[in-house]
Design a protein around this motif. Sequence first.
Motif, short mmCIF file in Angstrom:
data_model
loop_
_atom_site.label_atom_id
_atom_site.label_comp_id
_atom_site.label_asym_id
_atom_site.label_seq_id
_atom_site.Cartn_x
_atom_site.Cartn_y
_atom_site.Cartn_z
N TYR A 106 -1.77 -4.37 -3.22
CA TYR A 106 -2.74 -3.86 -4.47
C TYR A 106 -2.10 -4.57 -5.62
N ALA A 166 0.77 -1.38 0.04
CA ALA A 166 0.17 -0.07 0.14
C ALA A 166 0.74 1.30 -0.06
N ARG A 198 -6.38 4.66 -7.87
CA ARG A 198 -6.22 3.41 -7.24
C ARG A 198 -7.16 2.37 -7.43
N GLU A 199 -8.29 2.84 -7.14
CA GLU A 199 -9.94 2.18 -7.46
C GLU A 199 -9.88 1.56 -8.76
N ALA A 214 -7.58 -4.41 -4.56
CA ALA A 214 -7.16 -4.59 -3.42
C ALA A 214 -7.16 -6.08 -3.02
#
Length: 288
Positions: A195, A172, A183-184, A189
């Motif tokens: 990630y 992370a 990031r999403e 995740a």
Amino acid sequence: MQPGGVWALKPVIEMSAAEFQVWQALLEERTGLVINEQRRAFLQTNLSVRMRELGVDGYANYFRQVTAGPSGAVEWSTLLDRLTVQETRFFRHQPSFDLLERYLAERLLREPLSAPWSLWSVGCSSGEEPYSMAISAAQVLRETAHLGHFGVTGTDISLSALSKAREGLYAARKLEQMDTELRERYFLAQDDGRYKVVPSLAAQVCCARLNVLELAKAPMSGMDVIFCQNLLIYFRRWRRREILNRLAERLAPGGLLVVGVGEVVGWQHPELQPVADEQVLAFTRNSL
């Protein structure tokens, strides 16, 4: 106690001035990397740890081992991984990526995208830079009909770094400078807190082994963007200019070359023009 714990209790083997010079010369001859006096402790520690793992006594004996034929080549590759893997993170120098996105967006407005963009990360380490470049390209193309019309090549001398890059799995802390939205969008995740790069982005990035001393043999040509950051500082000034001249030859007309700020001073190339940006050291190749 694990072997690592035993090694930690033993003092690092002292290296004589003559031994240091021999190892300096080997590294520069084979990789171009310059280990100066300030990095002597780094070299000494890494050699000592590896020698203990192998049960080798003395720097001279280990030197003979890494320079002895095919078996030496295998050990040299292992040692090189210890000496060249650099700590990095995503979007390490944000102004460089801001420039990249502006450059790609302006190109898209100025000319039709007839062929996929080709981007190259020189000295890509464990993959953070080429994936950051891929995210920038993907963002520029996101609302267009050309989604995915780009490819990023990452090259490095370290096989272990390239293995990590291909795996695309990161702690992370490596993503700390990235917007939550990015990031999403581009990472999944994992249960362990790490990630993983999403498959669609990973498919746009390939990584290959390359020693920058052998750029003349590199298959890359006609590149639209080349990033060479945090690499040249390990080379002598004349070698830095030589590397940049080789990279300039690999740029397509109108292509962008981004170099680490402060890594080279006074370098010029007849085909390149400096980019007017106080935060980034970059050049564009003259158009046809």
